[in-house]
Design an enzyme around this catalytic site. Structure first.
Site, mmCIF file in Angstrom:
data_model
loop_
_atom_site.group_PDB
_atom_site.id
_atom_site.type_symbol
_atom_site.label_atom_id
_atom_site.label_comp_id
_atom_site.label_asym_id
_atom_site.label_seq_id
_atom_site.Cartn_x
_atom_site.Cartn_y
_atom_site.Cartn_z
ATOM 1 N N SER A 181 29.799 0.748 74.687
ATOM 2 C CA SER A 181 30.035 0.863 73.107
ATOM 3 C C SER A 181 30.583 2.210 72.644
ATOM 4 O O SER A 181 30.960 2.346 71.643
ATOM 5 C CB SER A 181 28.772 0.530 72.307
ATOM 6 O OG SER A 181 27.854 1.494 72.487
ATOM 7 N N LYS A 241 24.632 6.374 69.795
ATOM 8 C CA LYS A 241 25.999 6.195 68.695
ATOM 9 C C LYS A 241 26.315 7.708 68.064
ATOM 10 O O LYS A 241 25.754 8.771 68.307
ATOM 11 C CB LYS A 241 25.479 5.194 67.535
ATOM 12 C CG LYS A 241 25.085 4.164 67.902
ATOM 13 C CD LYS A 241 26.306 3.180 68.916
ATOM 14 C CE LYS A 241 25.559 1.738 69.365
ATOM 15 N NZ LYS A 241 26.653 1.025 70.030
#
Length: 222
Positions: free
Chosen positions: A39, A93
């Protein structure tokens, strides 16, 4: 039982103290975090172990998320590690929006506080495109899928107090704000700026020597 405990302590006191100090240090100061998904490609890839600075934002009670003293707040562009209650997982993230920001996404192009960000294509391979994103002064690479994706747009939102809007650098393949919503400040564990080591999951876990101690706070392969 008490005699066995006393004997174990007496014979292994140095080792037990070392282990206690090590686990306390990893809980409160610094640790590494395995990255099992893509991701955050192309910045972080599967098999990377990233260094997590747990003292950059807070001094916490060891083995808890209780903050004793706030040292700083996450900044736009930081790669953060957080315990997401919404997903039930520890996630990695990038901070895109800080409290008070207004953030929108149109065809995978960010709009922050009314400003459309600048992008430059740096690579195009098969079905993906890598672009250099200028996050209001913080440059980093992102990966876009050439095929249409439901994740490529969201309406402008205001980031509330004590919350952060985070996205994965692999924009069309990341469970981030678009899936889990805003990240509460208290869920954030720390920040990462470097890879410690990297193992190739697809090739018998052979070490990727070129990624050892690689910096994450500057674009790679440009």
């Amino acid at each position: 039982m008490n005699g066995w405990i006393l004997k174990t302590w007496t014979e292994n006191k140095a080792l037990l103290l070392l282990l206690a100090l090590m686990f306390t240090f990893r809980s409160a100061c610094a640790d590494w975090n395995a990255v099992p998904t893509g991701s955050m490609k192309p910045t972080i890839i599967e098999g990377d172990r990233i260094l997590v600075n747990k003292l950059v934002y807070d001094v916490r009670v060891p083995f808890t998320n209780i903050s004793l003293w706030k040292l700083s707040d996450p900044a736009r562009g930081d790669i953060i590690i957080f315990e997401s209650k919404a997903s039930g997982n520890r996630l990695v993230k990038r901070v895109i929006g800080i409290p008070g920001d207004t953030i929108g996404l149109r065809d995978n192009q960010l709009i922050i506080n009314g400003k459309h960000l600048d992008y430059k294509i740096v690579a195009s391979v098969n079905l993906t495109v890598d672009k250099l994103e200028n996050l209001l002064g913080v440059e980093h690479l992102i990966r876009i899928d050439k095929r249409s994706s439901p994740l490529s747009d969201f309406q402008s939102v205001d980031v509330p107090a004590d919350h952060y809007l985070v996205l994965g650098d692999n924009r069309d393949n990341s469970a981030d704000f678009r899936v889990i919503g805003f990240v509460p400040r208290q869920e954030i564990i720390g920040r990462s700026r470097s890879v410690v080591l990297s193992l190739n999951y697809d090739n018998f876990y052979i070490p990727r020597i070129n990624r050892f101690f690689m910096r994450l706070d500057r674009p790679q392969n440009l």
